[in-house]
Design a protein around this motif. Sequence first.
Motif, PDB file in Angstrom:
ATOM      1  N   THR A 181     -61.396  31.030  63.538  1.00 49.03           N
ATOM      2  CA  THR A 181     -61.497  31.149  64.986  1.00 49.03           C
ATOM      3  C   THR A 181     -60.137  30.912  65.636  1.00 49.03           C
ATOM      4  OG1 THR A 181     -62.026  28.802  65.254  1.00 49.03           O
ATOM      5  CG2 THR A 181     -63.883  30.318  64.919  1.00 49.03           C
ATOM      6  N   GLU A 182     -59.980  31.432  66.831  1.00 50.75           N
ATOM      7  CA  GLU A 182     -58.722  31.233  67.553  1.00 50.75           C
ATOM      8  C   GLU A 182     -58.488  29.757  67.835  1.00 50.75           C
ATOM      9  OE1 GLU A 182     -56.332  33.251  68.164  1.00 50.75           O
ATOM     10  OE2 GLU A 182     -57.302  35.068  67.410  1.00 50.75           O
ATOM     11  N   SER A 183     -59.555  29.024  68.123  1.00 46.28           N
ATOM     12  CA  SER A 183     -59.381  27.588  68.403  1.00 46.28           C
ATOM     13  C   SER A 183     -58.917  26.841  67.162  1.00 46.28           C
ATOM     14  CB  SER A 183     -60.683  26.987  68.931  1.00 46.28           C
ATOM     15  OG  SER A 183     -61.723  27.081  67.971  1.00 46.28           O
ATOM     16  N   TRP A 184     -59.408  27.241  65.983  1.00 45.29           N
ATOM     17  CA  TRP A 184     -58.977  26.606  64.722  1.00 45.29           C
ATOM     18  C   TRP A 184     -57.507  26.920  64.449  1.00 45.29           C
ATOM     19  CZ3 TRP A 184     -61.148  23.139  61.449  1.00 45.29           C
ATOM     20  CH2 TRP A 184     -60.616  23.011  60.174  1.00 45.29           C
ATOM     21  N   ILE A 185     -57.126  28.167  64.679  1.00 42.33           N
ATOM     22  CA  ILE A 185     -55.735  28.577  64.471  1.00 42.33           C
ATOM     23  C   ILE A 185     -54.812  27.800  65.401  1.00 42.33           C
ATOM     24  CG2 ILE A 185     -54.132  30.512  64.748  1.00 42.33           C
ATOM     25  CD1 ILE A 185     -56.426  32.359  63.824  1.00 42.33           C
ATOM     26  N   LYS A 186     -55.212  27.673  66.642  1.00 38.18           N
ATOM     27  CA  LYS A 186     -54.395  26.943  67.617  1.00 38.18           C
ATOM     28  C   LYS A 186     -54.326  25.467  67.265  1.00 38.18           C
ATOM     29  CE  LYS A 186     -53.963  26.049  72.581  1.00 38.18           C
ATOM     30  NZ  LYS A 186     -54.546  26.322  73.934  1.00 38.18           N
ATOM     31  N   MET A 187     -55.432  24.904  66.862  1.00 37.52           N
ATOM     32  CA  MET A 187     -55.514  23.489  66.488  1.00 37.52           C
ATOM     33  C   MET A 187     -54.527  23.152  65.374  1.00 37.52           C
ATOM     34  SD  MET A 187     -58.961  21.736  64.964  1.00 37.52           S
ATOM     35  CE  MET A 187     -58.972  20.199  64.050  1.00 37.52           C
ATOM     36  N   HIS A 188     -54.330  24.092  64.450  1.00 37.62           N
ATOM     37  CA  HIS A 188     -53.444  23.863  63.310  1.00 37.62           C
ATOM     38  C   HIS A 188     -52.023  24.355  63.540  1.00 37.62           C
ATOM     39  CE1 HIS A 188     -57.322  23.273  61.360  1.00 37.62           C
ATOM     40  NE2 HIS A 188     -56.698  22.751  60.325  1.00 37.62           N
ATOM     41  N   GLY A 189     -51.798  25.060  64.633  1.00 40.24           N
ATOM     42  CA  GLY A 189     -50.470  25.607  64.880  1.00 40.24           C
ATOM     43  C   GLY A 189     -50.111  26.738  63.948  1.00 40.24           C
ATOM     44  N   PHE A 190     -51.108  27.471  63.452  1.00 42.45           N
ATOM     45  CA  PHE A 190     -50.849  28.600  62.558  1.00 42.45           C
ATOM     46  C   PHE A 190     -50.310  29.790  63.354  1.00 42.45           C
ATOM     47  CE2 PHE A 190     -54.621  27.179  59.682  1.00 42.45           C
ATOM     48  CZ  PHE A 190     -53.827  26.217  59.088  1.00 42.45           C
ATOM     49  N   ASP A 191     -49.648  30.680  62.648  1.00 42.33           N
ATOM     50  CA  ASP A 191     -49.236  31.961  63.207  1.00 42.33           C
ATOM     51  C   ASP A 191     -50.425  32.915  63.067  1.00 42.33           C
ATOM     52  OD1 ASP A 191     -48.287  34.675  63.342  1.00 42.33           O
ATOM     53  OD2 ASP A 191     -46.249  33.941  63.040  1.00 42.33           O
ATOM     54  N   THR A 192     -50.972  33.347  64.201  1.00 46.85           N
ATOM     55  CA  THR A 192     -52.169  34.189  64.172  1.00 46.85           C
ATOM     56  C   THR A 192     -51.960  35.453  63.354  1.00 46.85           C
ATOM     57  OG1 THR A 192     -52.863  33.363  66.341  1.00 46.85           O
ATOM     58  CG2 THR A 192     -53.852  35.428  65.590  1.00 46.85           C
ATOM     59  N   ALA A 193     -50.789  36.070  63.495  1.00 46.25           N
ATOM     60  CA  ALA A 193     -50.520  37.305  62.761  1.00 46.25           C
ATOM     61  C   ALA A 193     -50.536  37.058  61.254  1.00 46.25           C
ATOM     62  CB  ALA A 193     -49.176  37.893  63.189  1.00 46.25           C
ATOM     63  N   GLU A 194     -50.007  35.919  60.809  1.00 47.97           N
ATOM     64  CA  GLU A 194     -50.006  35.609  59.377  1.00 47.97           C
ATOM     65  C   GLU A 194     -51.418  35.354  58.870  1.00 47.97           C
ATOM     66  OE1 GLU A 194     -47.480  35.686  57.103  1.00 47.97           O
ATOM     67  OE2 GLU A 194     -46.440  36.679  58.763  1.00 47.97           O
ATOM     68  N   VAL A 195     -52.211  34.667  59.683  1.00 45.66           N
ATOM     69  CA  VAL A 195     -53.602  34.426  59.300  1.00 45.66           C
ATOM     70  C   VAL A 195     -54.346  35.741  59.142  1.00 45.66           C
ATOM     71  CG1 VAL A 195     -55.815  33.477  60.068  1.00 45.66           C
ATOM     72  CG2 VAL A 195     -53.715  32.139  60.345  1.00 45.66           C
ATOM     73  N   ARG A 196     -54.219  36.618  60.123  1.00 40.62           N
ATOM     74  CA  ARG A 196     -54.938  37.890  60.072  1.00 40.62           C
ATOM     75  C   ARG A 196     -54.438  38.765  58.916  1.00 40.62           C
ATOM     76  NH1 ARG A 196     -58.693  35.331  62.429  1.00 40.62           N
ATOM     77  NH2 ARG A 196     -58.517  35.101  64.694  1.00 40.62           N
ATOM     78  N   LYS A 197     -53.167  38.635  58.570  1.00 40.87           N
ATOM     79  CA  LYS A 197     -52.625  39.397  57.439  1.00 40.87           C
ATOM     80  C   LYS A 197     -53.315  38.987  56.140  1.00 40.87           C
ATOM     81  CE  LYS A 197     -48.268  40.300  54.989  1.00 40.87           C
ATOM     82  NZ  LYS A 197     -46.803  40.001  54.956  1.00 40.87           N
ATOM     83  N   VAL A 198     -53.470  37.683  55.930  1.00 40.63           N
ATOM     84  CA  VAL A 198     -54.149  37.199  54.733  1.00 40.63           C
ATOM     85  C   VAL A 198     -55.610  37.638  54.737  1.00 40.63           C
ATOM     86  CG1 VAL A 198     -54.961  35.118  53.543  1.00 40.63           C
ATOM     87  CG2 VAL A 198     -52.601  35.241  54.374  1.00 40.63           C
ATOM     88  N   GLU A 199     -56.264  37.493  55.876  1.00 40.97           N
ATOM     89  CA  GLU A 199     -57.665  37.896  55.976  1.00 40.97           C
ATOM     90  C   GLU A 199     -57.845  39.386  55.688  1.00 40.97           C
ATOM     91  OE1 GLU A 199     -59.303  34.698  59.326  1.00 40.97           O
ATOM     92  OE2 GLU A 199     -58.565  36.673  59.959  1.00 40.97           O
ATOM     93  N   ASN A 200     -56.979  40.194  56.254  1.00 42.77           N
ATOM     94  CA  ASN A 200     -57.098  41.642  56.068  1.00 42.77           C
ATOM     95  C   ASN A 200     -56.816  42.066  54.633  1.00 42.77           C
ATOM     96  OD1 ASN A 200     -57.817  42.029  58.749  1.00 42.77           O
ATOM     97  ND2 ASN A 200     -55.707  42.387  59.419  1.00 42.77           N
ATOM     98  N   GLN A 201     -55.884  41.376  53.989  1.00 39.30           N
ATOM     99  CA  GLN A 201     -55.606  41.669  52.580  1.00 39.30           C
ATOM    100  C   GLN A 201     -56.841  41.371  51.728  1.00 39.30           C
ATOM    101  OE1 GLN A 201     -53.085  43.201  51.460  1.00 39.30           O
ATOM    102  NE2 GLN A 201     -52.583  42.596  49.360  1.00 39.30           N
ATOM    103  N   SER A 202     -57.527  40.276  52.055  1.00 38.08           N
ATOM    104  CA  SER A 202     -58.741  39.923  51.322  1.00 38.08           C
ATOM    105  C   SER A 202     -59.835  40.956  51.556  1.00 38.08           C
ATOM    106  CB  SER A 202     -59.223  38.532  51.758  1.00 38.08           C
ATOM    107  OG  SER A 202     -58.259  37.539  51.431  1.00 38.08           O
ATOM    108  N   ARG A 203     -59.914  41.470  52.766  1.00 41.44           N
ATOM    109  CA  ARG A 203     -60.911  42.506  53.062  1.00 41.44           C
ATOM    110  C   ARG A 203     -60.579  43.816  52.346  1.00 41.44           C
ATOM    111  NH1 ARG A 203     -63.764  41.804  58.796  1.00 41.44           N
ATOM    112  NH2 ARG A 203     -64.137  39.558  58.663  1.00 41.44           N
ATOM    113  N   LYS A 204     -59.304  44.070  52.163  1.00 38.28           N
ATOM    114  CA  LYS A 204     -58.907  45.263  51.415  1.00 38.28           C
ATOM    115  C   LYS A 204     -59.422  45.176  49.983  1.00 38.28           C
ATOM    116  CE  LYS A 204     -54.847  47.967  49.997  1.00 38.28           C
ATOM    117  NZ  LYS A 204     -53.351  48.044  50.052  1.00 38.28           N
ATOM    118  N   LEU A 205     -59.306  44.002  49.382  1.00 38.97           N
ATOM    119  CA  LEU A 205     -59.829  43.819  48.026  1.00 38.97           C
ATOM    120  C   LEU A 205     -61.338  44.052  48.003  1.00 38.97           C
ATOM    121  CD1 LEU A 205     -59.726  42.944  45.066  1.00 38.97           C
ATOM    122  CD2 LEU A 205     -59.833  40.563  45.848  1.00 38.97           C
TER     123      LEU A 205
END
Length: 395
Positions: free
Chosen positions: A358-382
């Motif tokens: 979730t966006e709130s989880w990403i913000k809470m951790h200070g993650f880079d949203t684009a990097e998170v979505r990149k990992v997620e999308n790579q997993s969906r590609k598999l």
Amino acid sequence: MKFSSVLMSAAAIGMAAVGINAQQNQPACSSIYTRKEILSLTSSEWNLVKSILAAMQRDGWFRWFAYLHNQWFGSIHGNSQFFPFHRRFVYEWERVGKMYNSGYIQPYWDEMRDYRVPASSPVLTSNWVGGNGRSGDRCVVNGVQANWMMTYPNNHCFSRNFGNNGNPSSWYSPETIQNFIQRDTTMTQFRPDIEYTLHGVVHINIGGDMYQGYSPNDWIFMLHHANLDRLWWQWQQNGHLWTMDGPNAGGGSISLDSSMPYFNEPVRSVMQLGYGNMCFQYASNPISRRSLDPDMDQRLAAALPKDVLAEWFPETAKTEIANITDNIVNSVNSAIAEVSEIINSKPFNPIPYPARLTESWIKMHGFDTAEVRKVENQSRKLIDILNKAKYRSPY
């Protein structure tokens, strides 16, 4: 057994030496205990765990560990301290449990086996850790922490708030995690691949206290992070025993000599199980009540073209079954034919997409949203590749 008295005795904990590891410069453990999957615990083992958890709650240890995790939250997420700190943190919890009874061993929860319909896991029932919080106040009224009142960061009932209106969306499959273990060659790759996927979706979809910086209020935290530590150990044994690179907490680059937040111990001190204080291993035997056959490697090799298999599952591609030729296939014994029959006898059940952070989880951790979505999308590609190949997951 208050936590203040146990902290005073921390320096007295030690292990007899039977050898020294040159990298770690720590003694080999004289004996090693085994962390087991929670559902493989015997009745007596589970009763011991329950009694110790109740005592640790009574004496303020849940509050203490929730406080520590919350205080150091920004230093132990989103950088390469993630795995070493949490290995040390879960070990510290286990060490305190052993102060009550030396037989206490922290179990893990192999959540990937329950990834399709998490809420249906036997782990989340009254016989084990309990289920969702009740409608309205989200207080948990069954399981090992039923009706507990937590005291950090304030007085509140112990809570869970399952995602997707009480029916958490799928989380990450064993195949996805195996892909990370086989493909990733650096901690810079492996840490976000795990932290942005399985780590996050379990926290988010359990919800309640587990969604917060003080998530150790929920004992699922310890089950979850013991499992993540088990996955890290599997990756380490795949040629990455001493691999530690990427960002350190607070900036700069991490090294084996970097100090872990709060503990002020070098990262190298937790890198190798069986040395120093890390005198444990993880059970490698299948869980009889949840074991599945034929295994995943055979299914992957049977479903994917060799070049695709080599790209996504390079270790599996090296196995004998991945390299047998058509002539050999035609002459193998009936046991292999039986395996193929089992694989193809059940209807094709596509692997579902996992929940996103979730966006709130990403913000809470200070993650880079684009990097998170990149990992997620790579997993969906598999997942798309596996489903297109009509790969039949055993899970």
